[in-house]
Design a protein around this motif. Structure first.
Motif, mmCIF file in Angstrom:
data_model
loop_
_atom_site.group_PDB
_atom_site.id
_atom_site.type_symbol
_atom_site.label_atom_id
_atom_site.label_comp_id
_atom_site.label_asym_id
_atom_site.label_seq_id
_atom_site.Cartn_x
_atom_site.Cartn_y
_atom_site.Cartn_z
ATOM 1 N N LEU A 47 -0.376 20.773 8.224
ATOM 2 C CA LEU A 47 -1.407 21.513 7.495
ATOM 3 C C LEU A 47 -1.711 20.848 6.160
ATOM 4 O O LEU A 47 -2.591 21.302 5.428
ATOM 5 C CB LEU A 47 -0.954 22.957 7.271
ATOM 6 N N GLY A 48 -0.954 19.805 5.827
ATOM 7 C CA GLY A 48 -1.311 19.039 4.640
ATOM 8 C C GLY A 48 -0.543 19.407 3.387
ATOM 9 O O GLY A 48 -1.082 19.364 2.283
ATOM 10 N N THR A 49 0.727 19.759 3.518
ATOM 11 C CA THR A 49 1.514 20.048 2.323
ATOM 12 C C THR A 49 1.742 18.758 1.538
ATOM 13 O O THR A 49 1.689 17.664 2.093
ATOM 14 C CB THR A 49 2.880 20.650 2.694
ATOM 15 N N THR A 50 1.981 18.877 0.252
ATOM 16 C CA THR A 50 2.257 17.689 -0.550
ATOM 17 C C THR A 50 3.740 17.583 -0.898
ATOM 18 O O THR A 50 4.140 16.732 -1.682
ATOM 19 C CB THR A 50 1.452 17.701 -1.854
ATOM 20 N N ILE A 51 4.560 18.437 -0.298
ATOM 21 C CA ILE A 51 6.002 18.346 -0.540
ATOM 22 C C ILE A 51 6.521 17.064 0.100
ATOM 23 O O ILE A 51 6.208 16.774 1.251
ATOM 24 C CB ILE A 51 6.738 19.552 0.084
ATOM 25 N N PRO A 52 7.306 16.244 -0.646
ATOM 26 C CA PRO A 52 7.814 14.990 -0.072
ATOM 27 C C PRO A 52 8.584 15.234 1.221
ATOM 28 O O PRO A 52 9.299 16.221 1.355
ATOM 29 C CB PRO A 52 8.752 14.462 -1.160
ATOM 30 N N SER A 53 8.445 14.295 2.166
ATOM 31 C CA SER A 53 9.035 14.531 3.486
ATOM 32 C C SER A 53 10.558 14.544 3.444
ATOM 33 O O SER A 53 11.188 15.198 4.264
ATOM 34 C CB SER A 53 8.513 13.504 4.489
ATOM 35 N N SER A 54 11.176 13.845 2.479
ATOM 36 C CA SER A 54 12.644 13.911 2.378
ATOM 37 C C SER A 54 13.093 15.340 2.140
ATOM 38 O O SER A 54 14.073 15.810 2.711
ATOM 39 C CB SER A 54 13.163 13.093 1.213
ATOM 40 N N LEU A 55 12.355 16.018 1.259
ATOM 41 C CA LEU A 55 12.747 17.390 0.936
ATOM 42 C C LEU A 55 12.557 18.289 2.155
ATOM 43 O O LEU A 55 13.350 19.197 2.404
ATOM 44 C CB LEU A 55 11.948 17.908 -0.260
ATOM 45 N N MET A 56 11.512 18.004 2.941
ATOM 46 C CA MET A 56 11.295 18.786 4.162
ATOM 47 C C MET A 56 12.457 18.600 5.131
ATOM 48 O O MET A 56 12.844 19.515 5.838
ATOM 49 C CB MET A 56 10.009 18.332 4.852
ATOM 50 N N MET A 57 12.997 17.380 5.154
ATOM 51 C CA MET A 57 14.097 17.099 6.076
ATOM 52 C C MET A 57 15.373 17.831 5.656
ATOM 53 O O MET A 57 16.226 18.129 6.480
ATOM 54 C CB MET A 57 14.386 15.593 6.091
ATOM 55 N N MET A 58 15.508 18.086 4.354
ATOM 56 C CA MET A 58 16.695 18.803 3.869
ATOM 57 C C MET A 58 16.637 20.279 4.229
ATOM 58 O O MET A 58 17.664 20.945 4.309
ATOM 59 C CB MET A 58 16.742 18.741 2.339
ATOM 60 N N MET B 179 0.818 -1.214 0.000
ATOM 61 C CA MET B 179 0.000 0.000 0.000
ATOM 62 C C MET B 179 0.850 1.261 0.000
ATOM 63 O O MET B 179 1.708 1.448 0.853
ATOM 64 C CB MET B 179 -0.859 -0.044 1.261
ATOM 65 N N ASP B 180 0.635 2.124 -0.988
ATOM 66 C CA ASP B 180 1.369 3.397 -0.971
ATOM 67 C C ASP B 180 0.458 4.577 -1.293
ATOM 68 O O ASP B 180 0.864 5.549 -1.881
ATOM 69 C CB ASP B 180 2.580 3.340 -1.914
ATOM 70 N N TRP B 181 -0.809 4.451 -0.927
ATOM 71 C CA TRP B 181 -1.746 5.561 -1.101
ATOM 72 C C TRP B 181 -2.587 5.698 0.167
ATOM 73 O O TRP B 181 -2.776 4.732 0.898
ATOM 74 C CB TRP B 181 -2.655 5.316 -2.306
ATOM 75 N N PHE B 182 -3.047 6.922 0.406
ATOM 76 C CA PHE B 182 -3.884 7.163 1.586
ATOM 77 C C PHE B 182 -5.359 7.068 1.242
ATOM 78 O O PHE B 182 -5.767 7.431 0.139
ATOM 79 C CB PHE B 182 -3.607 8.559 2.149
ATOM 80 N N VAL B 183 -6.143 6.625 2.215
ATOM 81 C CA VAL B 183 -7.588 6.601 2.013
ATOM 82 C C VAL B 183 -8.154 8.004 2.191
ATOM 83 O O VAL B 183 -7.489 8.904 2.703
ATOM 84 C CB VAL B 183 -8.301 5.631 2.996
ATOM 85 N N GLU B 184 -9.386 8.157 1.762
ATOM 86 C CA GLU B 184 -10.094 9.422 1.914
ATOM 87 C C GLU B 184 -10.145 9.785 3.400
ATOM 88 O O GLU B 184 -10.402 8.922 4.241
ATOM 89 C CB GLU B 184 -11.525 9.230 1.382
ATOM 90 N N GLY B 185 -9.911 11.044 3.691
ATOM 91 C CA GLY B 185 -9.983 11.467 5.089
ATOM 92 C C GLY B 185 -8.612 11.680 5.706
ATOM 93 O O GLY B 185 -8.500 12.233 6.787
ATOM 94 N N VAL B 186 -7.558 11.248 5.000
ATOM 95 C CA VAL B 186 -6.212 11.510 5.501
ATOM 96 C C VAL B 186 -5.707 12.796 4.876
ATOM 97 O O VAL B 186 -5.861 13.011 3.671
ATOM 98 C CB VAL B 186 -5.256 10.347 5.133
ATOM 99 N N ILE B 187 -5.119 13.660 5.701
ATOM 100 C CA ILE B 187 -4.477 14.859 5.185
ATOM 101 C C ILE B 187 -2.978 14.667 5.307
ATOM 102 O O ILE B 187 -2.451 14.544 6.404
ATOM 103 C CB ILE B 187 -4.927 16.112 5.964
ATOM 104 N N GLY B 188 -2.281 14.616 4.183
ATOM 105 C CA GLY B 188 -0.842 14.365 4.188
ATOM 106 C C GLY B 188 -0.449 13.709 2.881
ATOM 107 O O GLY B 188 -1.288 13.530 1.988
ATOM 108 N N THR B 189 0.815 13.362 2.762
ATOM 109 C CA THR B 189 1.285 12.747 1.528
ATOM 110 C C THR B 189 2.093 11.494 1.845
ATOM 111 O O THR B 189 2.768 11.426 2.860
ATOM 112 C CB THR B 189 2.134 13.735 0.703
ATOM 113 N N THR B 190 2.006 10.500 0.971
ATOM 114 C CA THR B 190 2.779 9.271 1.192
ATOM 115 C C THR B 190 4.173 9.377 0.583
ATOM 116 O O THR B 190 4.930 8.425 0.605
ATOM 117 C CB THR B 190 2.085 8.051 0.553
ATOM 118 N N LYS B 191 4.479 10.523 0.018
ATOM 119 C CA LYS B 191 5.810 10.673 -0.598
ATOM 120 C C LYS B 191 6.866 10.922 0.469
ATOM 121 O O LYS B 191 6.650 11.670 1.396
ATOM 122 C CB LYS B 191 5.803 11.844 -1.589
#
Lengths: 361, 358, 306
Positions: C261-272, A349-361
């Motif tokens: 707050l929900g940024t989409t910037i990858p966390s590795s880049l945040m750590m840098m 699994m590398d995607w979030f379900v609806e309702g999660v705020i954040g990124t899996t990257k």
């Protein structure tokens, strides 16, 4: 002649040096006496992941005819390979390694030491003499999510998470499904700390979440840092690994906990009886490997009853956590209505379900 | 009462090292024995176990060699910079970038035959590591930015960049979502040459010869050493200090990068986040212990690698924490540093009349 | 970002910056006396360890803080022995000190990993803590935070107004001149190393007594190295060092809130981010700050018998 003698002596020495790995005499002799070596990625004193496994090791130590040793803070990669090799050469006939990154090293060593049994936790490679095993922690996560979802007043819950790998993502998703099962409006905010164990960073991450407006904190971390942050701000918290209520008595709602002793006991019993089969095992609440801790005093009776009912359904197999419809963050349906997500999907699994705020990257 | 006075030697003493080095090692070992005794462990037993683990068998020796290879390459790199008194603390990050460069080569040109593939990987690693080393050189030249700080910060950034790639774009779809690239094909793995010691050893030998020839036989190499001895005089002699500064950092980074390449290829067979385990810092210790001489760097790389490998054994047999290796490493370096005093100074007995003059 | 989050960010900035402030100020004192000590990370974690142990055994956080300072200073004195007595290279000695200190704290601390302790508890300063915004940002913390506010000014006063401080700074600029004035620059450097290591140790104490209330390995997690960078960023000036420590602490706190707050910037880049911005800040300041450079004799040993 003299040269030949020397050469023979050198060869003999080399042969002696080589012998521990090659000899099978060790394995036969040791059948009476089981020697188990554990390899951990972090120090065991932390009441976290490694600690839960080390409880199992200590339990083994008490069993007659079992001898154990362990190495902690072993980096993943060549150092792990060497650690395994070292243990094999000393006649350890069971090697347990409990971090995903040990997988390659273990698989390689398993091939070279066919008489030794290898147990690898949290990976996916297995063979004749290598088992991969793990727990369906997501089932417990779902239940703790239900508790948190019922208790939140602001409808926002924070989740302090270590690294974006499937195990962690899966846990966050199950937790969120649990939250939204009882509270469809609630959201889960995720902060990555990029560490498994750093009390200061984890606590600071939880404080960041609390500042942004969440009123409950869950964690996939090995320290109780997030718990203490929640306690200090009068928020709720959900523990992980062990019952963390001692760290945050007023905040701790419930925790998703591991109990590896059951697995290790079963293993030793079957290994000794000669019935142990290596393979791929993924244990759930039903097997007692994962569970939820006792509820905090603040959790009302009706919530407990509801969660306990779902827990009973999960044990009986009547309910499964990732039952469709499951949508991802973009609203795309990932698991269709009435379907259940297959294990392959859960494992990668590398995607979030609806309702999660954040990124899996 | 007689006193002692410190006097600078006219010429550095040649064989004083034969006394100083063992003495420093003994003091360090004595201190560590004390630590072991605090925890009720026998120092003699520990020493035996440590030695056996690092050097005591053919397997141990091979493991030690495996660990010594990356340390040697990194150390060779930093020693070139140190000769010019340029403090490259950034071998760790350059090592990571080398891993990235080598992996890029594998991912971009799969299917090359082995010699070509390995050469390309090494070249790419040298370029990426070299660029990562060049950056602080340029920053120092253009902005006067202290290289200790810039190389250190670039370590953190380089390692995070490597992680970014394995957690994101380079993640193997077949790895069940775990952060690592696909296994390298056989052509991209350094073959084993002696026992299971891989061909990285050959890279070490070639690099060592190349560096020695460069330093002793070329004009640039000579200028480099001269600039380190006395920067002001170097400027009068019109030695291009700025160029040399960037040059040594680039070469330094390239060597660390090659170490990264050897490590991902031969021991990991793929790029994964746990690549960096502090070889870049151990390399600095090695460079200094060996007083920047290439043959000594080889010896001390093996020595320290053996110590680190041996501490495994301490853990398994005596349950001594892994941190013991760090204490040993750090304290040996402190003792040797102090001992180097005797290379250039000596104590002279003074009579009563001059007593206390120092 | 709403106003409340912003105020909370500022308060978090102060907390994150405090250990850096102590460590930076310590290294600054040492460097002003002409000694470069890269062992900050090692001394800091030993400080954290000593603080924890003393707190654990005695229950007195003030005693623990003192022990942290003195303990770290003892480790720092090793640097003095190597560099001041035996003329060892300062850069390498500092590095060795870090490797040694981190190892030693791991080794001695192994039996205590995960143990909890009380340490300092936050208390609001009466009146001051009621000031809107400022009160929340500055005056609702631990005692060690409050003390850290005074530190830059105390150090400035010491450098400028006391003869000892003047002599210490002079040893960093021109040891010969100090010698000519009949003082011993080596003694000044001993003082610089000792006092500097003391404050570095207190920075470590903050981590175990205030920030986490526990002991574990790698508690400093690179903060000592950041302190070394901040000294350069600060041009060896105490007040600028305070600014630098809060700037860096602020970036770390900001990074976490941006994720929340929900940024989409990858966390590795945040750590840098903190490290990249440190380099940028150094570039920016060094481009503007020509002429305000390091103590002239920084890193040079004073040859004996000269």
């Amino acid at each position: 002649m003299r040269f030949l003698n020397c050469a023979a002596a050198v060869l003999a020495v080399c042969g002696m040096a080589l012998s521990p790995l090659a000899s099978s005499a060790h394995a036969e002799e040791a059948a009476k006496n089981i020697k188990v070596g554990f390899i951990y990625v972090s120090p065991v004193g932390d009441e976290g992941w490694s600690w839960t496994h080390d409880q199992g090791r200590k339990m083994m130590e008490e069993m007659p005819g079992v001898e154990t040793t362990m190495m902690e803070s072993v980096p993943e990669g060549p150092d792990a390979e060497r650690a395994i090799k070292n243990m094999c050469s000393k006649g350890y006939n069971v090697i347990v390694a409990t971090s995903f990154g040990y997988m390659d090293a273990m698989a390689k060593m398993a091939k070279r030491n066919p008489k030794v049994t290898f147990l690898h936790c949290s990976g996916y490679k297995h063979s004749e003499n290598m088992t991969c095993y793990f727990g369906r922690m997501y089932q417990a996560r779902y239940l703790t999510g239900m508790v948190a979802g019922a208790m939140t007043k602001k409808n926002e819950i924070g989740y302090v998470a270590s690294f974006p790998i499937p195990e962690v993502v899966r846990g966050i998703n199950a937790f969120t499904l649990g939250v939204r099962a009882v509270n469809p409006d609630a959201k889960v905010r995720v902060v990555w700390t990029r560490t498994w164990y750093s009390p200061d960073d984890e606590k600071k991450a939880a404080e960041g979440l609390l500042d942004v407006g969440v009123d409950a904190i869950a964690q996939h971390q090995d320290s109780a840092g997030p718990q203490t942050a929640a306690e200090a701000r009068g928020a709720y918290s959900v523990g992980y690994n062990t019952d963390m209520s001692a760290a945050a008595p007023k905040a701790h709602l419930v925790a998703a906990v591991w109990d590896w002793n059951k697995f290790y006991k079963k293993f030793i019993d079957e290994y000794r009886a000669g019935t142990w089969k290596n393979g791929n095992y993924w244990y759930g609440i039903k097997d007692g490997i994962v569970d939820i801790s006792a509820y905090g005093a603040m959790v009302p009776e009706d919530v407990r009853a509801k969660v306990d009912a779902v827990k009973a359904d999960i044990i009986s197999g009547k309910y499964q956590v990732f039952t469709g419809p499951v949508k991802d963050q973009e609203g795309k349906v990932r698991v269709a209505e009435g379907q259940v997500a297959p294990d392959d999907m859960l494992l990668s699994m590398d995607w979030f379900v609806e309702g999660v705020i954040g990124t899996t990257k | 009462m007689d006193g002692f006075r410190v006097v600078r030697r006219q010429t550095p003493h040649r064989w004083v090292g034969l006394i100083v080095l063992p003495a420093a090692l003994l003091i360090a070992l004595a201190f560590c024995s004390l630590l072991l005794m605090i925890q009720d462990k026998s120092p003699v037993e520990a020493a035996v176990v440590l030695f056996q683990g690092g050097f005591g068998s053919l397997y141990a020796l091979q493991d030690t060699m495996l660990k010594a290879i990356p340390i040697f390459l990194c150390s060779l790199g930093v020693s070139i910079a140190f000769r010019m008194k340029v403090w490259n603390i950034g071998a760790e990050g350059q090592f990571a970038l080398g891993g990235v460069g080598a992996t890029w080569a594998v991912l971009t040109f799969p299917g090359l035959p082995m010699p070509l593939m390995l050469a390309l990987m090494l070249a790419c690693a040298a370029v990426t590591g070299g660029l990562w080393g060049m950056l602080p050189g340029l920053l120092k030249l253009k902005f006067g930015l202290n290289e200790i700080i810039s190389t250190l910060m670039l370590n953190y950034i380089g390692i995070e960049f490597m992680r970014y790639l394995v957690y994101g774009p380079w993640k193997d779809p077949g790895s069940m979502g775990f952060p690592m690239t696909a296994m390298f094909p056989e052509e991209a793995v350094f073959p084993e040459v002696i026992g299971y010691v891989h061909a990285g050893l050959i890279v070490c030998v070639i690099a060592a010869v190349a560096v020695s020839v460069f330093l002793q036989r070329t004009r640039l190499g000579f200028e480099l050493c001269a600039a380190g001895e006395n920067p002001r005089a170097a400027r009068y002699a019109r030695i291009p200090y700025g160029f040399l500064l960037v040059f040594v950092l680039t070469v330094s980074g390239a060597l660390a990068g090659m170490a990264g390449c050897v490590e991902v290829s031969a021991t990991f067979n793929r790029l994964q986040p746990s690549l960096c385990t502090g070889y870049g810092y151990t390399a600095i210790v090695v460079a200094w212990l060996s007083r920047l001489r290439t043959p000594s760097i080889a010896l001390f790389s093996i020595f320290l690698a053996g110590l680190l490998v041996g501490t495994d054994n301490l853990q398994v047999d005596l349950q001594v924490p892994a941190a013991f290796g760090g204490i040993l490493e750090g304290f040996i370096l402190l003792c040797v540093l102090a001992g180097q005093f005797f290379y250039s100074y000596t104590f002279v007995r003074t009579g009563r009349k001059q007593g206390g003059a120092a | 970002m709403t106003w409340d989050i912003f105020v909370a960010l500022l308060a978090a900035t102060v907390l994150a910056g405090t250990p850096l402030l102590y460590a930076t100020m310590g290294e600054l004192i040492t460097e002003r006396s002409g000694v470069l000590n890269l062992g900050v990370e090692g001394m800091m974690i030993m400080g954290a360890f000593f603080a924890f142990i003393v707190q654990f055994k005695t229950g007195n956080p003030w005693l623990a803080t003192l022990a942290a300072g003195l303990g770290a200073a003892c480790i720092g004195l090793l640097h003095g022995v190597v560099c001041l007595v035996f003329q060892g290279n300062q850069t390498v000695s500092g590095l060795a000190l870090t490797i040694f200190g981190v190892g030693l704290s791991d080794y001695l601390g192994a039996p205590f990993i995960g143990e909890k302790t009380v340490g300092f508890q936050p208390f609001d300063i009466p009146l001051l803590s009621d000031i809107p915004v400022l009160g929340e940002v500055l005056f609702q913390h631990d005692p060690l935070v409050y003390l850290s506010y005074l530190l830059p000014w105390a150090v400035m006063w010491f450098f400028r107004r006391t003869s000892l401080g003047l002599a210490l700074c002079a040893s960093g600029e021109s040891p010969d001149a100090v010698q000519a004035a009949g003082l011993d620059p080596v003694k000044m450097r001993w003082l610089g190393i000792f006092a500097g290591a003391f404050f570095v140790g207190v920075g470590g104490a903050y981590l175990s007594l205030c920030a986490t209330h526990m002991w574990t390995q790698n508690l400093t997690a690179g903060k000592g190295w950041i302190a070394v960078a901040l000294v350069i960023f600060a041009f060896w000036r105490p007040r600028r060092a305070m600014f630098g420590a809060y700037l860096f602490g602020g970036i770390m706190a900001f990074q976490l809130r941006l994720q929340a707050l929900g940024t989409t910037i990858p966390s590795s880049l945040m750590m840098m981010l903190p490290y990249a911005l440190t380099i940028l800040a150094l570039l920016f300041s060094s481009a503007r700050g020509k002429g305000r450079s390091a103590p002239a004799a920084l890193g040079d040993n004073i040859a004996p018998g000269a």
